[in-house]
Write an enzyme that holds these catalytic residues in place. Structure first.
Site, PDB file in Angstrom:
ATOM      1  N   ASP A  53       0.857  -1.176   0.000  1.00 16.14           N
ATOM      2  CA  ASP A  53       0.000   0.000   0.000  1.00 16.14           C
ATOM      3  C   ASP A  53       0.901   1.236   0.000  1.00 16.14           C
ATOM      4  OD1 ASP A  53      -1.695   2.169   1.103  1.00 16.14           O
ATOM      5  OD2 ASP A  53      -3.149   0.539   1.380  1.00 16.14           O
ATOM      6  N   PHE A  83      -0.298   5.810 -10.589  1.00 22.28           N
ATOM      7  CA  PHE A  83      -1.720   5.578 -10.854  1.00 22.28           C
ATOM      8  C   PHE A  83      -2.508   5.275  -9.579  1.00 22.28           C
ATOM      9  CE2 PHE A  83       0.364   3.895 -14.778  1.00 22.28           C
ATOM     10  CZ  PHE A  83      -0.295   4.654 -15.727  1.00 22.28           C
ATOM     11  N   ALA A  84      -1.818   4.823  -8.523  1.00 20.44           N
ATOM     12  CA  ALA A  84      -2.553   4.269  -7.369  1.00 20.44           C
ATOM     13  C   ALA A  84      -3.483   5.309  -6.770  1.00 20.44           C
ATOM     14  CB  ALA A  84      -1.569   3.770  -6.323  1.00 20.44           C
ATOM     15  N   LEU A 110      -7.991   5.743  -5.295  1.00 22.99           N
ATOM     16  CA  LEU A 110      -9.402   5.362  -5.398  1.00 22.99           C
ATOM     17  C   LEU A 110     -10.057   6.307  -6.394  1.00 22.99           C
ATOM     18  CD1 LEU A 110     -10.162   4.880  -1.585  1.00 22.99           C
ATOM     19  CD2 LEU A 110      -9.534   3.128  -3.270  1.00 22.99           C
ATOM     20  N   SER A 143      -6.936  14.397 -13.880  1.00 23.52           N
ATOM     21  CA  SER A 143      -8.222  14.129 -14.519  1.00 23.52           C
ATOM     22  C   SER A 143      -8.837  15.415 -15.043  1.00 23.52           C
ATOM     23  CB  SER A 143      -9.139  13.506 -13.465  1.00 23.52           C
ATOM     24  OG  SER A 143     -10.463  13.455 -13.919  1.00 23.52           O
ATOM     25  N   TYR A 174     -13.488  12.998  -4.749  1.00 22.99           N
ATOM     26  CA  TYR A 174     -12.506  12.386  -5.646  1.00 22.99           C
ATOM     27  C   TYR A 174     -11.820  13.469  -6.484  1.00 22.99           C
ATOM     28  CZ  TYR A 174     -10.638  10.403  -9.902  1.00 22.99           C
ATOM     29  OH  TYR A 174      -9.811  10.133 -10.963  1.00 22.99           O
ATOM     30  N   LYS A 218      -7.664  15.013  -6.748  1.00 22.41           N
ATOM     31  CA  LYS A 218      -6.817  15.235  -7.931  1.00 22.41           C
ATOM     32  C   LYS A 218      -6.343  16.683  -7.987  1.00 22.41           C
ATOM     33  CE  LYS A 218      -6.937  11.095  -9.478  1.00 22.41           C
ATOM     34  NZ  LYS A 218      -5.744  10.265  -9.349  1.00 22.41           N
ATOM     35  N   PHE A 258      -9.005  12.446 -20.032  1.00 25.13           N
ATOM     36  CA  PHE A 258     -10.432  12.672 -20.264  1.00 25.13           C
ATOM     37  C   PHE A 258     -11.157  11.343 -19.978  1.00 25.13           C
ATOM     38  CE2 PHE A 258     -11.165  17.128 -21.131  1.00 25.13           C
ATOM     39  CZ  PHE A 258      -9.888  17.566 -20.835  1.00 25.13           C
ATOM     40  N   ASN A 271     -19.246   4.099 -14.799  1.00 29.54           N
ATOM     41  CA  ASN A 271     -18.886   4.745 -16.062  1.00 29.54           C
ATOM     42  C   ASN A 271     -19.669   4.146 -17.224  1.00 29.54           C
ATOM     43  OD1 ASN A 271     -15.831   4.783 -14.516  1.00 29.54           O
ATOM     44  ND2 ASN A 271     -16.728   6.689 -15.233  1.00 29.54           N
ATOM     45  N   GLY A 312     -24.325  16.307 -10.623  1.00 27.70           N
ATOM     46  CA  GLY A 312     -22.894  16.595 -10.777  1.00 27.70           C
ATOM     47  C   GLY A 312     -22.397  16.508 -12.210  1.00 27.70           C
TER      48      GLY A 312
HETATM   49  P1  NAD Z   1      -7.960   1.339 -11.179  1.00 30.20           P
HETATM   50  O1  NAD Z   1      -8.770   1.329  -9.919  1.00 30.20           O
HETATM   51  O2  NAD Z   1      -8.193   0.252 -12.160  1.00 30.20           O
HETATM   52  O3  NAD Z   1      -6.397   1.345 -10.805  1.00 30.20           O
HETATM   53  C1  NAD Z   1      -5.909   1.960  -9.639  1.00 30.20           C
HETATM   54  C2  NAD Z   1      -5.024   0.950  -8.925  1.00 30.20           C
HETATM   55  O4  NAD Z   1      -4.512   1.553  -7.730  1.00 30.20           O
HETATM   56  C3  NAD Z   1      -5.770  -0.312  -8.506  1.00 30.20           C
HETATM   57  O5  NAD Z   1      -5.071  -1.439  -8.980  1.00 30.20           O
HETATM   58  C4  NAD Z   1      -5.773  -0.261  -6.984  1.00 30.20           C
HETATM   59  O6  NAD Z   1      -5.725  -1.555  -6.409  1.00 30.20           O
HETATM   60  C5  NAD Z   1      -4.546   0.582  -6.688  1.00 30.20           C
HETATM   61  N1  NAD Z   1      -4.561   1.308  -5.417  1.00 30.20           N
HETATM   62  C6  NAD Z   1      -5.518   2.135  -4.935  1.00 30.20           C
HETATM   63  N2  NAD Z   1      -5.151   2.629  -3.745  1.00 30.20           N
HETATM   64  C7  NAD Z   1      -3.910   2.125  -3.480  1.00 30.20           C
HETATM   65  C8  NAD Z   1      -3.002   2.271  -2.400  1.00 30.20           C
HETATM   66  N3  NAD Z   1      -3.286   3.016  -1.331  1.00 30.20           N
HETATM   67  N4  NAD Z   1      -1.825   1.628  -2.476  1.00 30.20           N
HETATM   68  C9  NAD Z   1      -1.519   0.844  -3.532  1.00 30.20           C
HETATM   69  N5  NAD Z   1      -2.340   0.655  -4.571  1.00 30.20           N
HETATM   70  C10 NAD Z   1      -3.526   1.297  -4.537  1.00 30.20           C
HETATM   71  O7  NAD Z   1      -8.132   2.768 -11.853  1.00 30.20           O
HETATM   72  P2  NAD Z   1      -7.670   3.293 -13.278  1.00 30.20           P
HETATM   73  O8  NAD Z   1      -8.876   3.561 -14.071  1.00 30.20           O
HETATM   74  O9  NAD Z   1      -6.584   2.430 -13.816  1.00 30.20           O
HETATM   75  O10 NAD Z   1      -7.078   4.701 -12.847  1.00 30.20           O
HETATM   76  C11 NAD Z   1      -5.704   4.915 -12.604  1.00 30.20           C
HETATM   77  C12 NAD Z   1      -5.498   6.339 -12.147  1.00 30.20           C
HETATM   78  O11 NAD Z   1      -5.999   7.226 -13.132  1.00 30.20           O
HETATM   79  C13 NAD Z   1      -6.235   6.683 -10.856  1.00 30.20           C
HETATM   80  O12 NAD Z   1      -5.418   7.538 -10.090  1.00 30.20           O
HETATM   81  C14 NAD Z   1      -7.469   7.404 -11.349  1.00 30.20           C
HETATM   82  O13 NAD Z   1      -7.968   8.300 -10.382  1.00 30.20           O
HETATM   83  C15 NAD Z   1      -6.918   8.134 -12.559  1.00 30.20           C
HETATM   84  N6  NAD Z   1      -7.940   8.484 -13.542  1.00 30.20           N
HETATM   85  C16 NAD Z   1      -8.781   7.502 -14.004  1.00 30.20           C
HETATM   86  C17 NAD Z   1      -9.777   7.824 -14.923  1.00 30.20           C
HETATM   87  C18 NAD Z   1     -10.758   6.795 -15.382  1.00 30.20           C
HETATM   88  O14 NAD Z   1     -11.831   7.170 -15.835  1.00 30.20           O
HETATM   89  N7  NAD Z   1     -10.437   5.494 -15.335  1.00 30.20           N
HETATM   90  C19 NAD Z   1      -9.877   9.145 -15.397  1.00 30.20           C
HETATM   91  C20 NAD Z   1      -8.994  10.115 -14.929  1.00 30.20           C
HETATM   92  C21 NAD Z   1      -8.021   9.759 -13.995  1.00 30.20           C
HETATM   93  C1  WQD Z   2     -19.973   9.664 -19.338  1.00 33.65           C
HETATM   94  C2  WQD Z   2     -21.332  10.128 -19.883  1.00 33.65           C
HETATM   95  C3  WQD Z   2     -23.003  10.359 -18.193  1.00 33.65           C
HETATM   96  C4  WQD Z   2     -23.198   6.107 -17.143  1.00 33.65           C
HETATM   97  C5  WQD Z   2     -16.058  10.244 -14.849  1.00 33.65           C
HETATM   98  C6  WQD Z   2     -15.451  11.016 -13.709  1.00 33.65           C
HETATM   99  C7  WQD Z   2     -14.199  11.698 -14.159  1.00 33.65           C
HETATM  100  C8  WQD Z   2     -13.252  10.712 -14.831  1.00 33.65           C
HETATM  101  C9  WQD Z   2     -13.906   9.907 -15.880  1.00 33.65           C
HETATM  102  C10 WQD Z   2     -11.710   9.906 -13.215  1.00 33.65           C
HETATM  103  C11 WQD Z   2     -22.014  11.172 -19.019  1.00 33.65           C
HETATM  104  C12 WQD Z   2     -23.377   9.250 -19.145  1.00 33.65           C
HETATM  105  C13 WQD Z   2     -22.872   7.309 -17.726  1.00 33.65           C
HETATM  106  C14 WQD Z   2     -24.497   5.573 -17.365  1.00 33.65           C
HETATM  107  C15 WQD Z   2     -25.003   7.479 -18.738  1.00 33.65           C
HETATM  108  N1  WQD Z   2     -12.744   9.750 -13.906  1.00 33.65           N
HETATM  109  N2  WQD Z   2     -23.757   7.981 -18.493  1.00 33.65           N
HETATM  110  N3  WQD Z   2     -25.356   6.277 -18.159  1.00 33.65           N
HETATM  111  O1  WQD Z   2     -18.881  11.353 -15.635  1.00 33.65           O
HETATM  112  O2  WQD Z   2     -17.678  12.018 -17.785  1.00 33.65           O
HETATM  113  O3  WQD Z   2     -16.387  11.156 -15.888  1.00 33.65           O
HETATM  114  O4  WQD Z   2     -15.100   9.296 -15.353  1.00 33.65           O
HETATM  115  O5  WQD Z   2     -11.019  10.876 -13.088  1.00 33.65           O
HETATM  116  O6  WQD Z   2     -13.645  12.257 -13.020  1.00 33.65           O
HETATM  117  O7  WQD Z   2     -16.403  11.958 -13.253  1.00 33.65           O
HETATM  118  O8  WQD Z   2     -17.793   9.599 -17.130  1.00 33.65           O
HETATM  119  O9  WQD Z   2     -18.433   7.391 -17.970  1.00 33.65           O
HETATM  120  O10 WQD Z   2     -19.459   8.223 -15.815  1.00 33.65           O
HETATM  121  O11 WQD Z   2     -20.131   9.292 -17.968  1.00 33.65           O
HETATM  122  O12 WQD Z   2     -25.830   8.073 -19.429  1.00 33.65           O
HETATM  123  O13 WQD Z   2     -24.880   4.506 -16.830  1.00 33.65           O
HETATM  124  O14 WQD Z   2     -22.205   8.989 -19.889  1.00 33.65           O
HETATM  125  O15 WQD Z   2     -24.133  11.074 -17.779  1.00 33.65           O
HETATM  126  O16 WQD Z   2     -22.701  12.035 -19.885  1.00 33.65           O
HETATM  127  P1  WQD Z   2     -17.784  11.130 -16.603  1.00 33.65           P
HETATM  128  P2  WQD Z   2     -18.942   8.531 -17.173  1.00 33.65           P
END
Ligand code: NAD
Ligand code: WQD
Length: 337
Positions: free
Chosen positions: A59, A81-82, A84, A125, A150, A154, A179, A200, A295
């Site tokens: 962790d 990347f780690a 929540l 993000s 969340y 960031k 994005f 998502n 939101g």
């Molecule tokens: P994910 O949950 O699949 O990967 C994150 C990983 O971090 C997981 O494997 C989890 O087990 C690990 N983790 C969490 N807390 C930890 C800790 N305290 N110590 C060690 N490991 C830990 O998520 P993802 O989609 O791969 O996202 C990766 C990064 O990108 C995250 O920081 C997320 O916030 C960011 N991000 C994701 C998105 C998205 O939509 N997927 C968009 C923008 C930013």
């Molecule tokens: C996309 C579009 C929804 C689900 C989120 C986080 C953002 C980033 C990426 C980490 C929107 C619509 C969704 C569903 C739907 N993550 N939708 N029905 O909200 O743009 O971004 O993920 O950083 O911080 O907020 O992504 O995939 O949830 O939604 O109609 O069951 O799809 O309203 O228009 P979002 P999303």
């Protein structure tokens, strides 16, 4: 370069490992597996063609655990990347999100600097822009009010990392503002594996298509967008992964602080995504219109020109690739890993 990848077993981390190895780098993964499965790392190793990816189940809040990892390696940089990432959960459990994401990053940065590793690429993000002042969003666009804890983690961590760099210019900090990542590795061996009901859009669509959920709820059709549904900048996860490899070049050039939007620059609506999925994959995705989700904003897409100009990076996959590869992963792995 030899890279520490925190969260490397997760969705974006696992895809990034493949691109790192393809580009000739090596990596060590630290992950506590709270939202991932070690099978992802096994499959990454198979795709790359190595016996295993070095992995420590640690962790990032565990200072002694991180110290042990750093004692065995000389890292050139960390791709961090780690964290929540569930927006709704962060509203229910704000303390847990601040403690894990901010507490974890503070510990990581401290251990890094003690070991002379002062290069970090951070997963930020588009959420840091809040409801943006201008579309397409450039990096000059001011950061906004986040609508959930969340997003604030960031936004705050960007500030923590920039202040760290200002105080000690030996640091190089690259903030990648992702994005909306979708898609999967074209092999279909690794992909997005959400626990429980997906938040998502794309994993919800694939779970409806595979028969796990009855229908997609489309959150609102009265937004000021061409078809009334929300518009986002969806980006293929393999393109997102290559952005991290390109970002290493900024570190080599000693960028100081580099902030980049990582998107395609194209906005697609919810219904555009559903229709493309049905057309490309030949499967049905029943949906019905539901109220807006609290939101959500109407439109969010970026201008990615800075990443092209300074990192030589651009997205190469289109919407058809995204929906094809998302489905390829889901249908081969109906229950995830
Ligand atoms: P994910 O949950 O699949 O990967 C994150 C990983 O971090 C997981 O494997 C989890 O087990 C690990 N983790 C969490 N807390 C930890 C800790 N305290 N110590 C060690 N490991 C830990 O998520 P993802 O989609 O791969 O996202 C990766 C990064 O990108 C995250 O920081 C997320 O916030 C960011 N991000 C994701 C998105 C998205 O939509 N997927 C968009 C923008 C930013
Ligand atoms: C996309 C579009 C929804 C689900 C989120 C986080 C953002 C980033 C990426 C980490 C929107 C619509 C969704 C569903 C739907 N993550 N939708 N029905 O909200 O743009 O971004 O993920 O950083 O911080 O907020 O992504 O995939 O949830 O939604 O109609 O069951 O799809 O309203 O228009 P979002 P999303």
């Amino acid at each position: 370069m030899h890279i520490l990848v925190t969260g490397g077993a997760g969705f974006i981390g696992s895809h990034t490992l493949i691109e790192l190895y393809k580009a000739g780098h090596t990596a060590v993964v630290v992950d506590n597996l709270c939202n991932s499965n070690p099978l992802a790392l096994q499959r990454v190793a198979e795709i790359i063609g190595v016996p295993a990816i070095p992995f420590h189940k640690v962790d990032i809040r565990d200072r002694a655990g991180l110290e042990r990892v750093f004692a065995g390696h000389k890292f050139d940089a960390c791709i961090h990347f780690a964290g929540l990432k569930a927006v709704g959960e962060s509203v229910e459990k704000p303390w847990e999100y601040y403690e894990n994401n901010i507490g974890g990053t503070l510990t990581l940065v401290d251990v890094m600097r003690r070991h002379g590793c002062k290069n970090i690429i951070f997963s930020s993000s588009a959420t840091v822009y809040g409801d943006p002042d201008e579309i397409p969003i450039t990096e000059q666009c001011p950061k906004g009010q986040c609508t959930n804890p969340y997003g604030w983690t960031k936004s705050m961590l960007e500030q923590v990392l920039m202040d760290t760099q200002k105080a000690d210019p030996e640091w190089n900090v690259v903030l990648l503002r992702y994005f909306n990542p979708v898609g999967a590795h074209p092999s279909g061996r690794i992909g997005e594996n959400p626990k429980g009901i997906p938040n998502n859009l794309m994993p919800y669509i694939t779970q409806v298509a595979v028969g796990k959920r009855a229908e997609l709820g489309v959150f609102g059709d009265d937004y000021p967008t061409p078809d009334g549904t929300g518009v986002r900048d969806y980006i293929h996860v393999v393109d997102l992964a290559t952005a991290h490899v390109c970002a290493l070049q900024a570190i080599v050039r000693r960028c100081g602080i580099g902030i980049y939007n990582i998107g395609t620059g194209h906005g697609y609506s919810v219904l555009d995504m559903v229709k493309a999925f049905v057309r490309v994959n030949g499967v049905e995705v029943p949906y019905s219109i539901k109220p807006r989700r609290v939101g959500d904003i109407a439109t969010c897409y970026c201008n990615p020109a800075k990443a092209m100009a300074e990192l030589g990076w651009e997205a190469r996959h289109d919407i058809d690739d995204m929906v094809r590869d998302s489905w390829n992963w889901q249908r081969q792995n109906p229950e995830g890993y």
